[in-house]
Design a protein around this motif. Structure first.
Motif, PDB file in Angstrom:
ATOM      1  N   MET A   1      30.027  36.350  48.433  1.00  0.00           N
ATOM      2  CA  MET A   1      31.458  36.346  48.258  1.00  0.00           C
ATOM      3  C   MET A   1      31.871  35.136  47.447  1.00  0.00           C
ATOM      4  SD  MET A   1      32.052  37.783  51.999  1.00  0.00           S
ATOM      5  CE  MET A   1      30.620  36.855  52.370  1.00  0.00           C
ATOM      6  N   SER A   2      32.952  35.249  46.822  1.00  0.00           N
ATOM      7  CA  SER A   2      33.411  34.166  45.966  1.00  0.00           C
ATOM      8  C   SER A   2      34.478  33.345  46.686  1.00  0.00           C
ATOM      9  CB  SER A   2      33.980  34.754  44.683  1.00  0.00           C
ATOM     10  OG  SER A   2      35.138  35.512  44.975  1.00  0.00           O
ATOM     11  N   ASN A   3      34.984  32.345  46.000  1.00  0.00           N
ATOM     12  CA  ASN A   3      36.038  31.499  46.568  1.00  0.00           C
ATOM     13  C   ASN A   3      37.421  32.125  46.413  1.00  0.00           C
ATOM     14  OD1 ASN A   3      34.244  29.521  47.360  1.00  0.00           O
ATOM     15  ND2 ASN A   3      34.295  28.517  45.376  1.00  0.00           N
ATOM     16  N   THR A   4      37.490  33.331  45.886  1.00  0.00           N
ATOM     17  CA  THR A   4      38.774  34.001  45.707  1.00  0.00           C
ATOM     18  C   THR A   4      39.223  34.639  47.020  1.00  0.00           C
ATOM     19  OG1 THR A   4      37.743  36.079  45.070  1.00  0.00           O
ATOM     20  CG2 THR A   4      38.250  34.518  43.297  1.00  0.00           C
ATOM     21  N   LYS A   5      40.470  35.065  47.039  1.00  0.00           N
ATOM     22  CA  LYS A   5      40.994  35.746  48.224  1.00  0.00           C
ATOM     23  C   LYS A   5      40.365  37.129  48.334  1.00  0.00           C
ATOM     24  CE  LYS A   5      45.455  33.463  48.342  1.00  0.00           C
ATOM     25  NZ  LYS A   5      46.910  33.640  48.347  1.00  0.00           N
ATOM     26  N   PRO A   6      40.241  37.653  49.552  1.00  0.00           N
ATOM     27  CA  PRO A   6      39.690  39.001  49.708  1.00  0.00           C
ATOM     28  C   PRO A   6      40.612  40.044  49.071  1.00  0.00           C
ATOM     29  CG  PRO A   6      40.513  38.154  51.796  1.00  0.00           C
ATOM     30  CD  PRO A   6      40.607  37.040  50.823  1.00  0.00           C
ATOM     31  N   SER A   7      40.017  41.150  48.637  1.00  0.00           N
ATOM     32  CA  SER A   7      40.799  42.207  47.993  1.00  0.00           C
ATOM     33  C   SER A   7      41.482  43.114  49.010  1.00  0.00           C
ATOM     34  CB  SER A   7      39.899  43.050  47.089  1.00  0.00           C
ATOM     35  OG  SER A   7      38.906  43.701  47.859  1.00  0.00           O
ATOM     36  N   HIS A   8      40.931  43.192  50.222  1.00  0.00           N
ATOM     37  CA  HIS A   8      41.459  44.078  51.260  1.00  0.00           C
ATOM     38  C   HIS A   8      41.342  43.399  52.625  1.00  0.00           C
ATOM     39  CE1 HIS A   8      40.552  46.874  48.015  1.00  0.00           C
ATOM     40  NE2 HIS A   8      41.318  47.765  48.611  1.00  0.00           N
ATOM     41  N   SER A  37      28.285  41.753  42.100  1.00  0.00           N
ATOM     42  CA  SER A  37      27.621  42.343  40.935  1.00  0.00           C
ATOM     43  C   SER A  37      28.542  43.243  40.122  1.00  0.00           C
ATOM     44  CB  SER A  37      26.402  43.146  41.396  1.00  0.00           C
ATOM     45  OG  SER A  37      26.839  44.235  42.197  1.00  0.00           O
ATOM     46  N   GLY A  38      29.755  43.459  40.612  1.00  0.00           N
ATOM     47  CA  GLY A  38      30.671  44.324  39.890  1.00  0.00           C
ATOM     48  C   GLY A  38      30.436  45.794  40.168  1.00  0.00           C
ATOM     49  N   GLY A  39      29.575  46.070  41.146  1.00  0.00           N
ATOM     50  CA  GLY A  39      29.297  47.454  41.512  1.00  0.00           C
ATOM     51  C   GLY A  39      30.487  48.108  42.186  1.00  0.00           C
ATOM     52  N   LYS A  40      30.285  49.290  42.679  1.00  0.00           N
ATOM     53  CA  LYS A  40      31.372  50.045  43.285  1.00  0.00           C
ATOM     54  C   LYS A  40      31.521  49.795  44.779  1.00  0.00           C
ATOM     55  CE  LYS A  40      31.140  53.681  39.873  1.00  0.00           C
ATOM     56  NZ  LYS A  40      31.034  55.113  39.633  1.00  0.00           N
ATOM     57  N   GLY A  41      30.737  48.919  45.357  1.00  0.00           N
ATOM     58  CA  GLY A  41      30.769  48.702  46.792  1.00  0.00           C
ATOM     59  C   GLY A  41      31.585  47.493  47.203  1.00  0.00           C
ATOM     60  N   PHE A  42      31.643  47.267  48.508  1.00  0.00           N
ATOM     61  CA  PHE A  42      32.394  46.166  49.093  1.00  0.00           C
ATOM     62  C   PHE A  42      31.560  45.472  50.161  1.00  0.00           C
ATOM     63  CE2 PHE A  42      35.587  49.029  47.500  1.00  0.00           C
ATOM     64  CZ  PHE A  42      36.560  48.196  46.979  1.00  0.00           C
ATOM     65  N   ASP A  43      31.885  44.206  50.419  1.00  0.00           N
ATOM     66  CA  ASP A  43      31.337  43.474  51.556  1.00  0.00           C
ATOM     67  C   ASP A  43      32.465  43.341  52.575  1.00  0.00           C
ATOM     68  OD1 ASP A  43      28.754  42.899  50.528  1.00  0.00           O
ATOM     69  OD2 ASP A  43      29.612  41.306  49.297  1.00  0.00           O
ATOM     70  N   ILE A  44      32.194  43.741  53.811  1.00  0.00           N
ATOM     71  CA  ILE A  44      33.172  43.602  54.885  1.00  0.00           C
ATOM     72  C   ILE A  44      32.694  42.483  55.794  1.00  0.00           C
ATOM     73  CG2 ILE A  44      34.297  44.694  56.858  1.00  0.00           C
ATOM     74  CD1 ILE A  44      33.840  47.381  55.478  1.00  0.00           C
TER      75      ILE A  44
END
Length: 68
Positions: A1-8, A37-44
């Motif tokens: 995960m990055s230092n940005t805010k979560p998308s969801h 990686s810019g893929g279509k998935g998410f990390d929860i």
């Protein structure tokens, strides 16, 4: 995960008792980021100390700060 805010945000939605006019209750359980990686998935990422079962709903955060 990055230092940005979560998308969801991730919630478990509990159903109200049958025969009532109440809506389901949304319990925030974690946050969601797109894969690096810019893929279509998410990390929860589930908040620490939470046991999860049932229906999980992921929504974009509202701009006014209220929950879904």
């Amino acid at each position: 995960m990055s230092n940005t805010k979560p998308s969801h945000r991730a919630y478990v939605v509990t159903q109200p008792k049958e025969g009532t006019d109440q809506k389901g209750f949304w319990h925030e359980i974690g946050v969601v980021w797109p894969h690096k990686s810019g893929g279509k998935g998410f990390d929860i990422v589930i908040h620490e100390g939470i046991s999860v079962s049932g229906r999980i709903v992921c929504t974009e955060p509202r701009t006014n700060g209220s929950q879904a």
